[in-house]
Design an enzyme around this catalytic site. Sequence first.
Site, PDB file in Angstrom:
ATOM      1  N   ASP A  88       0.824  -1.209   0.000  1.00 49.03           N
ATOM      2  CA  ASP A  88       0.000   0.000   0.000  1.00 49.03           C
ATOM      3  C   ASP A  88       0.859   1.260   0.000  1.00 49.03           C
ATOM      4  OD1 ASP A  88       0.757  -0.598   2.739  1.00 49.03           O
ATOM      5  OD2 ASP A  88      -0.675   0.921   3.391  1.00 49.03           O
ATOM      6  N   GLU A 183       0.030  -1.243   5.617  1.00 49.75           N
ATOM      7  CA  GLU A 183       1.061  -0.848   6.583  1.00 49.75           C
ATOM      8  C   GLU A 183       0.929   0.615   6.948  1.00 49.75           C
ATOM      9  OE1 GLU A 183       5.029   0.539   8.064  1.00 49.75           O
ATOM     10  OE2 GLU A 183       3.872   1.255   6.367  1.00 49.75           O
TER      11      GLU A 183
HETATM   12 ZN   LIG Z   1       6.751   2.059   4.256  1.00 48.97          ZN
END
Ligand SMILES: [Zn+2]
Length: 420
Positions: A88, A183
């Site tokens: 992401d 994340e």
């Molecule tokens: Zn990162």
Amino acid sequence: MFMLVEINKEDIANRFMRYVQIDTQSDPKSGAHPSTEKQKNLSKILVEELKEIGIADAEMDVYGYVYATIPSNTEKNVPVICFCSHVDTAPDCSGTNVKPILHKNYKGEDIVLPDDPSQVLSPVVFPYLNIQIGGDIITASGNTLLGADDKSGVAAIMQAADFLMKNPSVKHGKIKILFTPDEEIGEGTAKLDIKKLAADFAYTLDGGEVGSLEDETFSADGATIVINGVISHPGYAKNKLVNALKVGAEILHALPTSEWSPETTEKKEGFVHPVRFEGIAERATLEFILRDFDDEKLKRHGFRLKEIAESVVNHYKGASMEFSIHEQYRNMKKILDQYPQVVEFASEAIKRAGLEVKTESIRGGTDGSRLSYMGLPCPNLFTGMQGIHSKLEWIGVKDMAKAAETIVHLCTIWEEKTDK
Ligand SMILES: [Zn+2]
């Protein structure tokens, strides 16, 4: 003497530019796993590419995690090592329609990004550009971030996997590959199946300058203060009404201004940082993040915040407050110190890639901080990414290739250092 590993720079640059064009922005408000379905668009391609290079068990689960195994090619019983990156990109800056630009043979000049000429990448702002002179760098085009965070890590792992599969004479134990969603919104490990992963040690590839090795992160707590005011008809409120919003504002005003905040601290200093303030006259909520490298100091930050808030609220007759602290993540160093070989071998790998090791502390968290406390000790390795979460994000191709070389060396070092 150890073997020389050379990763093809053109291959890794092309791979990286292919990945960054896929929009994988995560969304902190979603609540779903993954937070955005579009992250799977990249994960699916990664699975296909892993299969193409002969990694038969590559798969993506319903949450968008990619798991894959490079089988061991040695007789030795080497610990299982995992390499991990997140697919992401940060919600702070658009990741839609990313147009990567390869600047060949960079000469140290300012780079004006074509789609928004106000975005200028300059060695004055990024002195690190100076060490890229003579090499190739990749930027976005001005309207979006680049997504080097963390597609450079993804590209490095994929390129290293490709190298290992094509060079069976390079001995290594069982290697696990893990790509995570979300994340950037702190949920990279939320739906991770750590049993299925079945690794002994891991490395995230989510760091900056070439040669950097991060074995320490913040320890992090969140704090919530709920203020209950005293409500009364405003026309007849004299000496009765206590406005919770005003009390909240006073608490914020009572915080130190020359210390104890992100804007006044650096290096090993911790801080307390208000991140949300909302409510109505009757009831208001303040949310804070608390950070320190030292767990004891972190605890004291919580006590101090509570004291400051209480001293304000106590001035108001009838008002009250509720204070709570919740743990977010812990400094990985405590865990890593129990397995010194994890960081030692990483240092050795960086040196074998011809680089100087820069051991650093992260003023933040990584998936590795959580993984370390989930039983998978996990420091963070460089990829070369710079200017992350912004339109000026960029990366040196050579750095990314060095990250892939470091991965290959690490695989061989773990094999080499295992006796039988
Ligand atoms: Zn990162």
